[in-house]
Structures are given as structure tokens and as C-alpha cells.
Design a protein around this motif. Structure first.
Motif, PDB file in Angstrom:
ATOM      1  N   GLU A 154       0.822  -1.210   0.000  1.00 60.57           N
ATOM      2  CA  GLU A 154       0.000   0.000   0.000  1.00 60.57           C
ATOM      3  C   GLU A 154       0.859   1.265   0.000  1.00 60.57           C
ATOM      4  N   TYR A 155       1.974   1.222   0.723  1.00 58.08           N
ATOM      5  CA  TYR A 155       2.885   2.375   0.746  1.00 58.08           C
ATOM      6  C   TYR A 155       3.405   2.656  -0.668  1.00 58.08           C
ATOM      7  N   HIS A 156       3.796   1.602  -1.361  1.00 57.27           N
ATOM      8  CA  HIS A 156       4.300   1.789  -2.726  1.00 57.27           C
ATOM      9  C   HIS A 156       3.193   2.259  -3.670  1.00 57.27           C
ATOM     10  N   LEU A 157       1.974   1.753  -3.490  1.00 62.10           N
ATOM     11  CA  LEU A 157       0.862   2.212  -4.318  1.00 62.10           C
ATOM     12  C   LEU A 157       0.547   3.684  -4.049  1.00 62.10           C
ATOM     13  N   ALA A 158       0.676   4.110  -2.804  1.00 59.26           N
ATOM     14  CA  ALA A 158       0.444   5.520  -2.476  1.00 59.26           C
ATOM     15  C   ALA A 158       1.477   6.402  -3.170  1.00 59.26           C
ATOM     16  N   ILE A 159       2.720   5.973  -3.164  1.00 59.55           N
ATOM     17  CA  ILE A 159       3.778   6.750  -3.824  1.00 59.55           C
ATOM     18  C   ILE A 159       3.548   6.777  -5.330  1.00 59.55           C
ATOM     19  N   VAL A 160       3.213   5.627  -5.909  1.00 65.83           N
ATOM     20  CA  VAL A 160       2.947   5.569  -7.349  1.00 65.83           C
ATOM     21  C   VAL A 160       1.748   6.450  -7.691  1.00 65.83           C
ATOM     22  N   SER A 161       0.713   6.445  -6.834  1.00 68.03           N
ATOM     23  CA  SER A 161      -0.498   7.220  -7.087  1.00 68.03           C
ATOM     24  C   SER A 161      -0.235   8.715  -7.096  1.00 68.03           C
ATOM     25  N   HIS A 162       0.649   9.158  -6.223  1.00 71.65           N
ATOM     26  CA  HIS A 162       0.784  10.601  -6.054  1.00 71.65           C
ATOM     27  C   HIS A 162       2.223  11.096  -6.103  1.00 71.65           C
TER      28      HIS A 162
END
Length: 186
Positions: A154-162
Motif C-alpha cells: 500500500e505504501y508503494h501504491l500511495a507513492i505511485v499514485s501521487h
């Protein structure tokens, strides 16, 4: 005011923007009162319709107030009104996490509220996979539960998202859920 008028005209006015309409609507009522009073003086039909119309508006207001008796009830109502929007799911999850803090960590009610919040965060991300705040909140909750592999994802998805700028605090002016190319149905 222009955003409120555009949202109202397109049917997108919801619980997250409705509060911004209170002052303009109060101004409109004050401006229209002399007009209605003038018509009421000339027309029996207007005079007869004012009391039932006022009673209907009072009933609707009381119904809405009862529906929004708590913050969680407000956001659950927003979910019913706009099930495709991610923001009500996210705010319901955040409300549940705040409610969970009122209980001891080992209390079953704390655990129940946290699992329910996790469920609403997942629903947020189904509505909009690019909602970086939901990824971040889900990452923190999974980390708290000791589910580190899922938290890391989830941390990596948050970074990728924004982008990393958000995590460094450089993107404070960007709006949640409005990431080009990833936003779904806002």
C-alpha cells in the motif's frame, strides 16, 4: 459560488460540498422573500401555498438533520446518495478509526471498528485506485496490525499514485483522488 452553481446544475452537489452552499442559499432566500411577500399580497393561491410549502421544507430539514445525527451517519448517508464516489467511503473509514481510538487496543469493539474501517478503505480504492490518502491510511492500518507485506504494498501504491512529493510534504495543494490517469469516476 461558481463551483457550487455548476455542481448543483449537474446534480453533483453532495454532502461534501453542500455546506458551502449555506451562505449563498441564505442570501437567495433573503433576496426572494420580498418578491414572495409581494406576490402573496396579490394572489390568494400564493398565500395558500406558503404554509404547506414551508411545512414540507421544515419536514425535509428535520429528516436530514436526523439522518446526520453523527459524523458516521453523515458519511453513510453520502455513500447511499453517491455510491460511486470514493470520498464518502474514505471519510467513513477515518471516522471509524477515530471511534476505535475511544476503546482499548485489545477491546473487541476497537478491533471490530478497525476491521470495518479497513473494509471502507478497500471500497475507497475500488471506487478510485489512485486515491493516495486511502492507500496511506490503509498502509498505516495494516502496519498497525503487523501485516507488513500488505502495508509495504500500500505504501508503494500511495507513492505511485501521487509521487514522492506527497510524502516529502511538497504536494499539500493537490487534491485527493484527482491524480491524472488514475482517477476513476470522480
Amino acid at each position: 459560488a461558481e463551483r457550487i452553481a455548476a455542481a448543483a446544475a449537474s446534480g453533483l452537489l453532495d454532502a461534501t460540498t453542500e455546506r458551502h452552499a449555506y451562505i449563498p442559499l441564505a442570501g437567495a432566500v433573503l433576496a426572494l422573500t420580498p418578491l414572495v411577500a409581494g406576490l402573496a399580497g396579490r394572489s390568494r393561491l400564493v398565500k395558500r401555498s406558503l404554509l404547506p410549502a414551508g411545512a414540507c421544507l421544515i419536514a425535509l430539514t428535520v429528516g436530514r438533520t436526523a439522518q446526520w445525527r453523527t459524523e458516521r451517519a453523515l458519511w453513510e448517508s453520502a455513500i447511499r446518495d453517491a455510491p460511486a464516489k470514493p470520498r464518502p467511503y474514505y471519510n467513513t473509514a477515518k471516522t471509524l478509526l477515530r471511534e476505535a481510538q475511544e476503546f482499548d487496543r485489545t477491546d473487541p469493539e476497537n478491533l471490530r471498528l478497525r476491521h470495518l474501517a479497513e473494509y471502507f478503505l478497500v471500497l475507497t480504492l475500488r471506487a478510485n485506485p489512485g486515491f493516495h490518502l486511502a492507500h496511506g491510511a490503509l498502509e498505516r492500518e495494516l502496519d498497525r496490525q503487523g501485516r507488513l507485506d500488505e502495508a509495504r504494498r500500500e505504501y508503494h501504491l500511495a507513492i505511485v499514485s501521487h509521487g514522492e512529493a506527497f510524502w516529502r510534504g511538497e504536494a499539500q495543494d493537490l487534491h485527493a483522488g484527482q491524480i491524472p490517469g488514475l482517477s476513476v469516476g470522480l
